[in-house]
Structure formats: structure tokens, C-alpha cells
Design a protein around this motif. Structure first.
Motif, mmCIF file in Angstrom:
data_model
loop_
_atom_site.group_PDB
_atom_site.id
_atom_site.type_symbol
_atom_site.label_atom_id
_atom_site.label_comp_id
_atom_site.label_asym_id
_atom_site.label_seq_id
_atom_site.Cartn_x
_atom_site.Cartn_y
_atom_site.Cartn_z
ATOM 1 N N GLY A 25 92.194 -106.735 57.334
ATOM 2 C CA GLY A 25 90.751 -106.892 57.516
ATOM 3 C C GLY A 25 89.974 -105.748 56.906
ATOM 4 N N LEU A 26 90.467 -104.529 57.084
ATOM 5 C CA LEU A 26 89.794 -103.356 56.527
ATOM 6 C C LEU A 26 89.818 -103.383 55.003
ATOM 7 C CD1 LEU A 26 88.439 -100.611 56.887
ATOM 8 C CD2 LEU A 26 90.715 -99.575 57.052
ATOM 9 N N ILE A 27 90.958 -103.735 54.432
ATOM 10 C CA ILE A 27 91.089 -103.789 52.972
ATOM 11 C C ILE A 27 90.117 -104.803 52.382
ATOM 12 C CG2 ILE A 27 92.616 -104.445 51.066
ATOM 13 C CD1 ILE A 27 94.943 -103.275 52.693
ATOM 14 N N PHE A 28 90.055 -105.986 52.986
ATOM 15 C CA PHE A 28 89.192 -107.041 52.452
ATOM 16 C C PHE A 28 87.713 -106.758 52.716
ATOM 17 C CE2 PHE A 28 93.041 -109.282 51.718
ATOM 18 C CZ PHE A 28 92.752 -110.269 50.793
ATOM 19 N N GLN A 29 87.422 -106.029 53.788
ATOM 20 C CA GLN A 29 86.040 -105.628 54.033
ATOM 21 C C GLN A 29 85.571 -104.669 52.942
ATOM 22 O OE1 GLN A 29 85.259 -103.282 57.595
ATOM 23 N NE2 GLN A 29 83.337 -104.375 57.909
ATOM 24 N N LEU A 30 86.413 -103.699 52.610
ATOM 25 C CA LEU A 30 86.089 -102.756 51.531
ATOM 26 C C LEU A 30 85.995 -103.487 50.189
ATOM 27 C CD1 LEU A 30 88.408 -99.765 52.539
ATOM 28 C CD2 LEU A 30 85.931 -99.926 52.806
ATOM 29 N N LEU A 31 86.890 -104.452 49.982
ATOM 30 C CA LEU A 31 86.853 -105.237 48.745
ATOM 31 C C LEU A 31 85.541 -106.005 48.636
ATOM 32 C CD1 LEU A 31 88.247 -106.342 46.212
ATOM 33 C CD2 LEU A 31 89.298 -108.107 47.660
ATOM 34 N N GLY A 32 85.075 -106.560 49.747
ATOM 35 C CA GLY A 32 83.814 -107.283 49.746
ATOM 36 C C GLY A 32 82.655 -106.388 49.349
ATOM 37 N N MET A 33 82.639 -105.165 49.862
ATOM 38 C CA MET A 33 81.575 -104.216 49.513
ATOM 39 C C MET A 33 81.586 -103.895 48.032
ATOM 40 S SD MET A 33 81.720 -101.531 52.705
ATOM 41 C CE MET A 33 81.411 -102.069 54.390
ATOM 42 N N VAL A 34 82.788 -103.701 47.491
ATOM 43 C CA VAL A 34 82.907 -103.385 46.058
ATOM 44 C C VAL A 34 82.422 -104.561 45.218
ATOM 45 C CG1 VAL A 34 84.547 -102.920 44.191
ATOM 46 C CG2 VAL A 34 84.806 -101.760 46.391
ATOM 47 N N VAL A 35 82.796 -105.768 45.593
ATOM 48 C CA VAL A 35 82.448 -106.953 44.815
ATOM 49 C C VAL A 35 80.943 -107.188 44.798
ATOM 50 C CG1 VAL A 35 82.629 -109.475 44.720
ATOM 51 C CG2 VAL A 35 84.667 -108.095 45.136
ATOM 52 N N ILE A 36 80.295 -107.170 45.966
ATOM 53 C CA ILE A 36 78.857 -107.461 45.984
ATOM 54 C C ILE A 36 78.052 -106.322 45.367
ATOM 55 C CG2 ILE A 36 79.048 -108.964 47.991
ATOM 56 C CD1 ILE A 36 77.906 -106.733 49.708
ATOM 57 N N ASN A 37 78.573 -105.107 45.438
ATOM 58 C CA ASN A 37 77.883 -103.993 44.788
ATOM 59 C C ASN A 37 77.959 -104.097 43.274
ATOM 60 O OD1 ASN A 37 78.297 -100.862 43.683
ATOM 61 N ND2 ASN A 37 76.590 -101.140 45.101
ATOM 62 N N SER A 38 79.129 -104.524 42.776
ATOM 63 C CA SER A 38 79.308 -104.614 41.327
ATOM 64 C C SER A 38 78.609 -105.834 40.733
ATOM 65 C CB SER A 38 80.800 -104.650 40.981
ATOM 66 O OG SER A 38 81.429 -105.761 41.602
#
Length: 296
Positions: free
Chosen positions: A25-38
Motif C-alpha cells: 500500500g505504501l509503495i503504490f501510494q508513493l507511486l500514485g503521487m509520482v504519477v499524478i505529479n509527473s
């Protein structure tokens, strides 16, 4: 790699599952932040604020930001942990998850009736649940959840209908049934040696984890029905399809109505509710009889 030391130690299996969920969950939460920011150049620091939902809804690409975050959340919290856990527990993960390629035509033929009756009964129980006197904090949480649902369903073109079905029907049906029925319920049943205890415990957690207590009862009922459907069919694809049909009907009806709330649409006709109870009982009895016939 199979962790043989967890065999028969169901408390340890639950701890292992929790650890997998937290890490994934933590990994995918961080991944989500990276994706929407980029992609959208969205300030991810806003996600830590108390009114983050409102902030996202006010952005031009709010729908797709929610889409990305919710899809990745389902992948990280439910789908991936279920697959990883099954691979760590069993040498045959697909068998452990009961992903059967065998056609269950008798179960499939009754699923549309099961799903339609379920929509009516879930709606009716939602009305009863909403009449209960609960603390204001629960009302606030429910209002926030409804605001998000209404926002997502406010996009009325065909592209958004397809993406909303994917977001709120396909992925939840797949992820939640794999996690709650094929993994969590199976652990509880193996631990307690009682189907009904495992089903009730799982349904309670399934409803509580949504943090929407004004609609706790209908979701709890749905969890029980899906739990028994899994036990009767011994095929996780059956409750996945039932979950998908239930959510799809609710979404499509809400999509073309003025009041886009999929959890508690009004069901004022008592005759329809009574008929739905009778139909649901008849279908469940048919499934139970079929289960006894096929799995003696």
C-alpha cells in the motif's frame, strides 16, 4: 518461495498478510503521487491536507487524478497483496485462490437475478441504516464519501461511463473479492473451522474498512452474500462477477438519474423489497442445493 512455517498457523498468516498490505500500500501510494505529479503537475503535498478531496475536485483534471489514485490504491491494497500472499502460502497459488476455469453454468445463469435482487435489498438496508442515530463524525465521513461519488458520476459522457465502470465496478470486484473472499475469508474459515464464522468476520471487516458507517449494514449484507456465494461455488470468479454486476447496475442507474448516489437509492415500494427478499432466498437455496450436489 513458499513459507512452509506458516502452514496451519493462521494467526501468523494474518500478520503476514497485514505486513504485505502495509508495504504494498505504501509503495503504490508513493507511486500514485509520482504519477499524478509527473502527468498533471499536481502539488502532491495537498494530499496530506484534511480537505484534499475538495482540492482535487477543484482542479481541471480532478477526475483523472482520482482515477489514478483509486486504481493504484486497489492494486496496492488488495490485488497485489492477494497474489503475493497466495504465492507465499501455496505451491499452487491459483488453486489456493480458487481461480477455476471450470464453467459453472448453473451458478452463472442465476447471477443476474442474484445481482438485481441484491441491488434492491442493499438499497433498502441502506435506507434503514441511514435512519439510525449515529455520531456526527460518521455523518461527516459519509458526506465526504458521497461527495466524491457524486463528483465521479457527474461526468456524463460515454468515455467517463466506461472509465467509471472500470474504476468502481471492474477493479473493486476483482481486488476486493480476491482479498476478502479468496484470502481473508479462507484464512478465517480454516482457523475457526466454521464457514459462517469466517463469512461474518470477513463481511464485518469488508464493510468497516470502507469507513462509511451510515451504509455499514448494506455493505455487511453484501459481504455475507458474496461470502456464501464463494463457499457454495468454490470458484472466486463467481463472486467477482456477482460483485461486478451489482456495482455496474448501481452505477449505470445512478449515471442516468439526477441523484448520483450509488449506495442508497430510494426503494419505497415495499412489494419490490419483499419480492426481492423472496427471490434472493430462492436463489440462495438453489445455490446451496447445487453446492451440495457438486461438492459432496
Amino acid at each position: 518461495m513458499v513459507l512452509d512455517f506458516t502452514k496451519g498457523k493462521y494467526g501468523l498468516q494474518l500478520i503476514l498478510l497485514l505486513i504485505i498490505v502495509l508495504i504494498s500500500g505504501l509503495i503504490f501510494q508513493l507511486l500514485g503521487m509520482v504519477v499524478i505529479n509527473s502527468i498533471y503537475n499536481f502539488d502532491v503535498s495537498a494530499l496530506s491536507e484534511g480537505n484534499s478531496t475538495q482540492i482535487i475536485m477543484e482542479t481541471p483534471n480532478g477526475y483523472w487524478i482520482f482515477f489514478i489514485l483509486m486504481v493504484l490504491n486497489s492494486l496496492g491494497m488488495f490485488i497485489l497483496p492477494s497474489l503475493v500472499f497466495a504465492n507465499l502460502i501455496s505451491k499452487n497459488p491459483s488453486q489456493y485462490l480458487m481461480i477455476s476455469k471450470t464453467r459453472s453454468l448453473n451458478f452463472l445463469s442465476l447471477l443476474p437475478v442474484f445481482a438485481l435482487a441484491g441491488v434492491v435489498l442493499v438499497s433498502f438496508m441502506g435506507e434503514l441504516n441511514m435512519k439510525l442515530s449515529l455520531p456526527d463524525v460518521f455523518k461527516t465521513m459519509e458526506n465526504d464519501a458521497n461527495a466524491l461519488i457524486q463528483y465521479i458520476l457527474s461526468f456524463k459522457d460515454s468515455t467517463h461511463l466506461i472509465s467509471t465502470l472500470l474504476l468502481m465496478a471492474v477493479i473493486p470486484a476483482l481486488g476486493e473479492e480476491l482479498f476478502f473472499r479468496a484470502v481473508l475469508q479462507k484464512v478465517f474459515i480454516s482457523w475457526t473451522k466454521k464457514n459462517w464464522i469466517g463469512i461474518l468476520l470477513t463481511a464485518f471487516i469488508f464493510s468497516a474498512i470502507h469507513f462509511q458507517f451510515l451504509t455499514f449494514l448494506p455493505r455487511f449484507f453484501m459481504g455475507i452474500m458474496l461470502g456464501y456465494l464463494f463457499v457454495w461455488s468454490k470458484n472466486i470468479l463467481i463472486p467477482i462477477l456477482a460483485h461486478f454486476l451489482h456495482n455496474s447496475v448501481s452505477i449505470i442507474v445512478s449515471f442516468y438519474t439526477e441523484n448520483p448516489e450509488i449506495e442508497t437509492p430510494e426503494t419505497n415500494n415495499s412489494l419490490v423489497v419483499i419480492l426481492s427478499f423472496v427471490v434472493m432466498g430462492a436463489v440462495c437455496y438453489a445455490y446451496y442445493t447445487l453446492s451440495k450436489k457438486n461438492h459432496v
